[in-house]
Design a protein around this motif. Sequence first.
Motif, PDB file in Angstrom:
ATOM      1  N   TYR A   9      33.372  43.470   7.282  1.00 29.18           N
ATOM      2  CA  TYR A   9      32.055  42.971   6.867  1.00 29.18           C
ATOM      3  C   TYR A   9      31.019  44.091   6.933  1.00 29.18           C
ATOM      4  N   PHE A  10      31.030  44.844   8.020  1.00 29.68           N
ATOM      5  CA  PHE A  10      30.084  45.939   8.201  1.00 29.68           C
ATOM      6  C   PHE A  10      30.182  46.951   7.057  1.00 29.68           C
ATOM      7  N   HIS A  11      31.395  47.364   6.735  1.00 32.33           N
ATOM      8  CA  HIS A  11      31.569  48.379   5.690  1.00 32.33           C
ATOM      9  C   HIS A  11      31.215  47.854   4.304  1.00 32.33           C
ATOM     10  N   ALA A  12      31.448  46.571   4.054  1.00 39.09           N
ATOM     11  CA  ALA A  12      31.158  45.996   2.738  1.00 39.09           C
ATOM     12  C   ALA A  12      29.697  45.615   2.541  1.00 39.09           C
ATOM     13  N   ASN A  13      28.987  45.285   3.630  1.00 39.12           N
ATOM     14  CA  ASN A  13      27.654  44.692   3.473  1.00 39.12           C
ATOM     15  C   ASN A  13      26.512  45.398   4.191  1.00 39.12           C
ATOM     16  N   ILE A  14      26.811  46.353   5.038  1.00 37.78           N
ATOM     17  CA  ILE A  14      25.746  46.988   5.815  1.00 37.78           C
ATOM     18  C   ILE A  14      25.722  48.504   5.652  1.00 37.78           C
ATOM     19  N   LYS A  15      26.837  49.143   5.883  1.00 40.00           N
ATOM     20  CA  LYS A  15      26.887  50.605   5.970  1.00 40.00           C
ATOM     21  C   LYS A  15      26.230  51.312   4.785  1.00 40.00           C
ATOM     22  N   LYS A  16      26.520  50.870   3.575  1.00 37.10           N
ATOM     23  CA  LYS A  16      25.990  51.565   2.391  1.00 37.10           C
ATOM     24  C   LYS A  16      24.611  51.086   1.964  1.00 37.10           C
ATOM     25  N   TYR A  17      24.122  50.012   2.558  1.00 34.61           N
ATOM     26  CA  TYR A  17      22.908  49.383   2.047  1.00 34.61           C
ATOM     27  C   TYR A  17      21.660  49.560   2.905  1.00 34.61           C
ATOM     28  N   TYR A  18      21.841  49.979   4.150  1.00 41.07           N
ATOM     29  CA  TYR A  18      20.690  50.090   5.048  1.00 41.07           C
ATOM     30  C   TYR A  18      20.613  51.500   5.630  1.00 41.07           C
ATOM     31  N   GLU A  19      19.389  51.961   5.828  1.00 41.53           N
ATOM     32  CA  GLU A  19      19.171  53.313   6.341  1.00 41.53           C
ATOM     33  C   GLU A  19      19.694  53.429   7.763  1.00 41.53           C
ATOM     34  N   ALA A  20      20.539  54.429   7.977  1.00 49.82           N
ATOM     35  CA  ALA A  20      21.166  54.621   9.285  1.00 49.82           C
ATOM     36  C   ALA A  20      20.615  55.855   9.982  1.00 49.82           C
ATOM     37  N   THR A  21      20.461  55.735  11.295  1.00 44.23           N
ATOM     38  CA  THR A  21      20.012  56.858  12.132  1.00 44.23           C
ATOM     39  C   THR A  21      20.905  56.902  13.361  1.00 44.23           C
ATOM     40  N   LYS A  22      21.475  58.072  13.620  1.00 50.87           N
ATOM     41  CA  LYS A  22      22.309  58.225  14.821  1.00 50.87           C
ATOM     42  C   LYS A  22      21.393  58.442  16.008  1.00 50.87           C
ATOM     43  N   ILE A  23      21.618  57.684  17.097  1.00 53.09           N
ATOM     44  CA  ILE A  23      20.750  57.840  18.261  1.00 53.09           C
ATOM     45  C   ILE A  23      21.504  58.382  19.474  1.00 53.09           C
ATOM     46  N   SER A  24      22.835  58.434  19.411  1.00 51.93           N
ATOM     47  CA  SER A  24      23.596  59.109  20.480  1.00 51.93           C
ATOM     48  C   SER A  24      25.024  59.299  20.036  1.00 51.93           C
TER      49      SER A  24
END
Length: 69
Positions: free
Chosen positions: A54-69
Amino acid sequence: VNVDGSSQFKEIEYKPLKKLLIVTFKRKSAKWTYSGVPLNIFKELTQAESKGKYFHANIKKYYEATKIS
């Protein structure tokens, strides 16, 4: 959120007022934030049979990601 049995996630958190999804991955315990995630997407993620799919299909490519650690 309980992610027992997930091969990818160690922990999933959500800040509804900021629409911020915080994901801690099992691999290297990397922690990322995803901005602008609506509550319904978070709920669907937590209820998905495979949270990773679900994460890879609906979130990963669609929302801005920031690595925090």
